[in-house]
Design a protein around this motif. Structure first.
Motif, PDB file in Angstrom:
ATOM      1  N   GLN A  95      45.938  29.187  27.731  1.00 42.65           N
ATOM      2  CA  GLN A  95      45.579  29.920  26.524  1.00 42.65           C
ATOM      3  C   GLN A  95      44.401  30.866  26.798  1.00 42.65           C
ATOM      4  O   GLN A  95      44.401  32.015  26.360  1.00 42.65           O
ATOM      5  N   ALA A  96      43.433  30.381  27.544  1.00 44.13           N
ATOM      6  CA  ALA A  96      42.256  31.197  27.830  1.00 44.13           C
ATOM      7  C   ALA A  96      42.640  32.459  28.601  1.00 44.13           C
ATOM      8  O   ALA A  96      42.176  33.560  28.287  1.00 44.13           O
ATOM      9  N   GLN A  97      43.507  32.304  29.563  1.00 46.87           N
ATOM     10  CA  GLN A  97      43.927  33.477  30.346  1.00 46.87           C
ATOM     11  C   GLN A  97      44.644  34.483  29.453  1.00 46.87           C
ATOM     12  O   GLN A  97      44.385  35.683  29.499  1.00 46.87           O
ATOM     13  N   GLU A  99      44.430  34.858  26.249  1.00 47.37           N
ATOM     14  CA  GLU A  99      43.485  35.504  25.335  1.00 47.37           C
ATOM     15  C   GLU A  99      42.670  36.571  26.054  1.00 47.37           C
ATOM     16  O   GLU A  99      42.359  37.619  25.481  1.00 47.37           O
TER      17      GLU A  99
END
Lengths: 154, 154
Positions: A95-97, A99
DNA sequence: CCCTTTTGACTATCTTTGACCTTCGATTGC
DNA sequence: GCAATCGAAGGTCAAAGATAGTCAAAAGGG
């Protein structure tokens, strides 16, 4: 004399150049009989030479009145987006990537605020409620597919 | 040359646009002979293109003096989105249903072209490559989450 | 040998058609 | 009158037709 795949590719390229808007529509079967080859040969040519990385888009419809539409994308989006999309599609994404990519595209004004919000919603782990490894794969598939759609939208 | 289903759909759409109240009444047999096709072809067009998800309502009456009435449902832009999101979130969605909703919202200018294309990509069965039942559930979750994000974006 | 091309059997999707069914208003027979 | 009947709509569904897609084996060419 070149091979048939090349000939078919050349014909399509010519048709695209003569088309004012860079869009052509063909019938797979008709083109195949024009070149006296099997229909799947046309599919092969499209798959190997009219790829997204080379700046083309291919859409089709089956059934009566079916067709294949080939679009030559304008130069601008051909540079920026495809590379990023390719990178995104290559591997599963956390998810972080995801985003990170979305925020970067937003800052570069390649996405509107609304588009960015939609994408963020789509990559959210609470929405993509699946086993982790599958989830990261789906996230990558989704994000790249949606960004590809954006290229096509112009 | 397009197929007949498309032609008939276009004619109905045109008639609807020219009708002040968004309601038209046709006779199935008459329309069929106008297009020189079998009556059930008209039924097919209505069933595939004038669905509830796309914002249409179809009523009919059999027997002498029978008719088919097609209504283009009005959409109040203010509270349309919450209602539709609610309907979408309630159950799993097939691709056809999801596409219907997206096209409706686009027609009513609640989505830009780019947004609609992104959503269409996200609900595509080739992108959502999962077992069918899970896929339909994910489609519903995704679409409602993204539309909710849009509501919040304003 | 390895990579690209060529083929074709099988599959997926969308459309067209027709036989048969249901509903409804009008007419007929009693 | 009223039920039975008839004809004029529309409805259903599955088969046939029309395209395109997939995949892997066979064939070519360096």
């Amino acid at each position: 004399m070149k091979n048939m795949a090349e000939l078919i590719a050349q014909q399509l390229e010519t048709m695209l150049e003569q088309s004012p808007d860079g869009v052509i529509e063909i019938q797979r079967g008709a083109l195949a009989s024009q070149f006296a080859c099997v229909p799947s040969q046309v599919t092969y040519v499209l798959a190997t030479r009219f790829t997204q990385e080379r700046g083309y888009l291919v859409e089709s419809k089956r059934g009566g009145g079916g067709y294949i539409r080939v679009v030559k994308l304008p130069l601008d989006p051909r540079n920026a987006l495809p590379k990023i999309i390719h990178a995104i599609a290559a591997d599963p994404l956390t998810q972080a990537q995801a985003e990170g990519y979305i925020q970067w595209l937003y800052r570069e004004h390649l996405l509107t605020r609304r588009e960015a919000m939609m994408l963020l919603a789509a990559v959210d782990r609470n929405v993509l409620e699946l086993p982790v490894d599958l989830r990261d794969t789906m996230r990558s598939r989704l994000l790249s597919a949606m960004l590809m759609a954006l290229m096509r939208a112009n």
